[in-house]
Design an enzyme around this catalytic site. Structure first.
Site, PDB file in Angstrom:
ATOM      1  N   SER A 127      27.739 -13.749  10.664  1.00  0.00           N
ATOM      2  CA  SER A 127      27.081 -12.485  10.772  1.00  0.00           C
ATOM      3  C   SER A 127      27.891 -11.488  10.806  1.00  0.00           C
ATOM      4  O   SER A 127      29.255 -11.509  11.033  1.00  0.00           O
ATOM      5  CB  SER A 127      26.583 -12.550  12.397  1.00  0.00           C
ATOM      6  OG  SER A 127      26.159 -11.287  12.655  1.00  0.00           O
ATOM      7  N   TYR A 152      27.866 -12.797  21.804  1.00  0.00           N
ATOM      8  CA  TYR A 152      27.119 -13.359  20.580  1.00  0.00           C
ATOM      9  C   TYR A 152      28.218 -13.294  19.562  1.00  0.00           C
ATOM     10  O   TYR A 152      28.602 -14.148  18.816  1.00  0.00           O
ATOM     11  CB  TYR A 152      25.878 -12.951  20.378  1.00  0.00           C
ATOM     12  CG  TYR A 152      25.376 -13.013  18.764  1.00  0.00           C
ATOM     13  CD1 TYR A 152      24.990 -14.288  18.580  1.00  0.00           C
ATOM     14  CD2 TYR A 152      25.301 -12.309  18.014  1.00  0.00           C
ATOM     15  CE1 TYR A 152      24.728 -14.699  17.068  1.00  0.00           C
ATOM     16  CE2 TYR A 152      25.110 -12.426  16.855  1.00  0.00           C
ATOM     17  CZ  TYR A 152      24.744 -13.591  16.419  1.00  0.00           C
ATOM     18  OH  TYR A 152      24.325 -13.842  15.164  1.00  0.00           O
ATOM     19  N   LYS A 156      30.735 -15.894  17.154  1.00  0.00           N
ATOM     20  CA  LYS A 156      30.751 -16.064  15.610  1.00  0.00           C
ATOM     21  C   LYS A 156      32.163 -15.768  14.983  1.00  0.00           C
ATOM     22  O   LYS A 156      32.715 -16.689  14.353  1.00  0.00           O
ATOM     23  CB  LYS A 156      29.713 -14.982  15.035  1.00  0.00           C
ATOM     24  CG  LYS A 156      28.173 -15.447  15.133  1.00  0.00           C
ATOM     25  CD  LYS A 156      27.751 -16.683  14.520  1.00  0.00           C
ATOM     26  CE  LYS A 156      26.304 -17.152  14.678  1.00  0.00           C
ATOM     27  NZ  LYS A 156      25.927 -18.176  14.354  1.00  0.00           N
TER      28      LYS A 156
HETATM   29  N1  UFG Z   1      15.624  -1.195  17.264  1.00  0.00           N
HETATM   30  C1  UFG Z   1      14.890   0.047  17.423  1.00  0.00           C
HETATM   31  N2  UFG Z   1      13.802  -0.591  18.676  1.00  0.00           N
HETATM   32  C2  UFG Z   1      13.642  -1.852  18.669  1.00  0.00           C
HETATM   33  C3  UFG Z   1      14.539  -2.694  18.126  1.00  0.00           C
HETATM   34  C4  UFG Z   1      15.565  -2.223  17.349  1.00  0.00           C
HETATM   35  O1  UFG Z   1      14.813   1.266  17.459  1.00  0.00           O
HETATM   36  O2  UFG Z   1      12.485  -2.059  19.537  1.00  0.00           O
HETATM   37  C5  UFG Z   1      16.719  -0.448  16.332  1.00  0.00           C
HETATM   38  C6  UFG Z   1      18.207  -0.741  16.838  1.00  0.00           C
HETATM   39  O3  UFG Z   1      18.484   0.182  17.827  1.00  0.00           O
HETATM   40  C7  UFG Z   1      18.920  -0.775  15.659  1.00  0.00           C
HETATM   41  C8  UFG Z   1      17.924  -1.562  14.733  1.00  0.00           C
HETATM   42  O4  UFG Z   1      16.893  -1.239  15.263  1.00  0.00           O
HETATM   43  O5  UFG Z   1      19.267   0.175  15.327  1.00  0.00           O
HETATM   44  C9  UFG Z   1      18.046  -2.780  14.468  1.00  0.00           C
HETATM   45  O6  UFG Z   1      18.172  -3.459  15.425  1.00  0.00           O
HETATM   46  P1  UFG Z   1      17.931  -4.979  15.498  1.00  0.00           P
HETATM   47  O7  UFG Z   1      17.959  -5.625  16.825  1.00  0.00           O
HETATM   48  O8  UFG Z   1      16.888  -5.598  14.647  1.00  0.00           O
HETATM   49  O9  UFG Z   1      19.252  -5.688  14.871  1.00  0.00           O
HETATM   50  P2  UFG Z   1      20.858  -5.459  15.297  1.00  0.00           P
HETATM   51  O10 UFG Z   1      21.233  -4.816  14.199  1.00  0.00           O
HETATM   52  O11 UFG Z   1      21.000  -4.988  16.491  1.00  0.00           O
HETATM   53  O12 UFG Z   1      21.208  -7.000  15.205  1.00  0.00           O
HETATM   54  C10 UFG Z   1      20.847  -8.053  14.378  1.00  0.00           C
HETATM   55  C11 UFG Z   1      20.646  -9.199  15.266  1.00  0.00           C
HETATM   56  C12 UFG Z   1      22.089  -9.859  15.401  1.00  0.00           C
HETATM   57  C13 UFG Z   1      23.096  -9.953  14.146  1.00  0.00           C
HETATM   58  C14 UFG Z   1      23.026  -8.619  13.722  1.00  0.00           C
HETATM   59  C15 UFG Z   1      23.938  -8.548  12.394  1.00  0.00           C
HETATM   60  O13 UFG Z   1      19.930  -9.182  16.422  1.00  0.00           O
HETATM   61  O14 UFG Z   1      21.781 -11.255  15.866  1.00  0.00           O
HETATM   62  O15 UFG Z   1      21.683  -8.087  13.326  1.00  0.00           O
HETATM   63  O16 UFG Z   1      23.642  -9.701  11.727  1.00  0.00           O
HETATM   64  F1  UFG Z   1      24.238 -10.189  14.709  1.00  0.00           F
END
Ligand code: UFG
Length: 341
Positions: A127, A152, A156
């Site tokens: 990841s 997590y 990885k």
């Molecule tokens: N976000 C919101 N509201 C929500 C959910 C997310 O504003 O309800 C925002 C988060 O703050 C972030 C963006 O959307 O800025 C993306 O968030 P995600 O949770 O969809 O994804 P992340 O980038 O945090 O993490 C994801 C996976 C991880 C992985 C990572 C990189 O959850 O498992 O991508 O691969 F490691």
């Protein structure tokens, strides 16, 4: 020719799309899944898309003997694609030991099996979280990691290190770690897609639940970041493009005469903000998303997107589907899968 590929976590989100891609590319996937974060119904979706029901073994990769009982009876395995892992950032902070136990033990068992039964090619699901808070954008495979803020992500990173050491001691294994950016979307047929447990943590599954009225309102975590619209930036990649990257990785590994270890970014190279994702979803699907800005989510990084040249040059792989396609496919999947809620 050896064409069997063991796919651990093959009923999961990325795993199931990869199983479809393997079938479409002449491989014979053998699915291993413990159903902890997946559903048996996924196999029916795979069958409807491809006309093939791949062999499925409901076992836990953490238990070596279970893995060996399956593998020792199969001839002609050319590779293992290892997806099976826990993947929630938040949960990993609460249950760190469970993440290390599951993610690391499963990988070690996969390596042991690959060693004992001379399965030469291993593709590991890593990841972009291993970059931590990146020092530069876009991120390249050889840049130093920033601080990784959750177990997590650390699991990885540790798995990548374990694989690298395995390759050093191995006489013939070809090992590839794929660093995924943010997978979104679903198969265009709407027959397989993401099935999050309970209320989704990730952005797009949350958006589709708000769009379908199952959740009231989306919270956008922070609009005071140093980005063009104040919301975080990510590299969102269609899950089918991600699946295709595994075929390219496997073909590449297969083509190598000698042992090899390599790591590749698998993203689009295009940064998209959280707000852009929401407004594009509204536009392409002609539906309003109720959202509000709230405070930043702990542990979020401001921006991360991939430099993808290495995968393009070495694996001859590039993402093909754009954000609009991903968002249409995600919505189609949500509409066809109301029964799962
Ligand atoms: N976000 C919101 N509201 C929500 C959910 C997310 O504003 O309800 C925002 C988060 O703050 C972030 C963006 O959307 O800025 C993306 O968030 P995600 O949770 O969809 O994804 P992340 O980038 O945090 O993490 C994801 C996976 C991880 C992985 C990572 C990189 O959850 O498992 O991508 O691969 F490691």
């Amino acid at each position: 020719m050896k064409n069997k590929v063991v796919v651990t976590g093959g009923l999961g989100y990325i795993g199931s799309h990869t199983v479809v891609a393997l079938l479409e590319n002449g491989y014979e996937p053998i699915i291993i899944d413990n159903l902890e974060n997946s559903s048996l119904e996924v196999i029916n979706g795979i069958f409807k898309i491809t006309g093939i029901k791949p062999s499925l073994h409901i076992i836990d990769c953490k238990v070596y003997i279970e893995l060996e009982t399956v593998i020792k009876n199969i001839e002609g395995i050319c590779g293992i694609i290892h997806f099976a892992a826990y993947k929630s950032v938040n949960e990993s902070i609460e249950k760190s030991y469970a993440y290390y136990e599951n993610n690391i033990l499963s990988l070690i068992n996969v390596i042991k099996i690959a060693d004992k039964y001379a399965i030469e090619n291993i593709v590991f699901s890593s990841s972009c979280t291993v970059y931590g808070n990146p020092l530069e954008q876009p991120v390249t495979e050889n840049m130093p990691f920033g601080e990784i803020t959750n177990p997590y992500g650390k699991s990885k990173m540790m798995c990548e290190e374990i694989l690298k050491d395995f390759y050093i001691s191995s006489a013939k294994h070809k090992v590839i770690s794929l660093r995924y950016f943010n997978p979104i979307g679903a198969h265009t047929t709407g027959l397989i897609g993401e099935l999050p447990n309970g209320i989704p943590n990730n952005l797009l599954p949350y958006i589709t639940k708000v769009a379908s009225g199952k959740l009231a309102k989306l919270k956008v975590f922070g609009n005071d970041y140093n980005t063009k619209d104040g919301t975080c930036m990510r590299d969102f990649i269609h899950v089918c493009d991600l699946a295709d990257a595994h075929i390219s990785a496997l073909n590449y590994a297969n083509s190598k005469e000698n042992k090899n270890y390599d790591v590749f970014n698998i993203g689009t190279g295009i940064p998209t903000s959280v707000l852009e994702l929401i407004t594009t979803f509204e536009k392409v699907n002609n539906i309003k998303i109720d959202y509000e800005f709230t405070k930043r989510r702990a542990g979020d990084i401001e921006s991360i997107y991939a430099k993808t040249d290495k995968a393009a040059e070495t694996l001859s792989w590039k993402s093909k589907r754009n954000i609009s396609q991903s968002l249409k496919d995600a919505w189609n999947w949500e509409l066809k899968n109301n029964k799962h809620d």
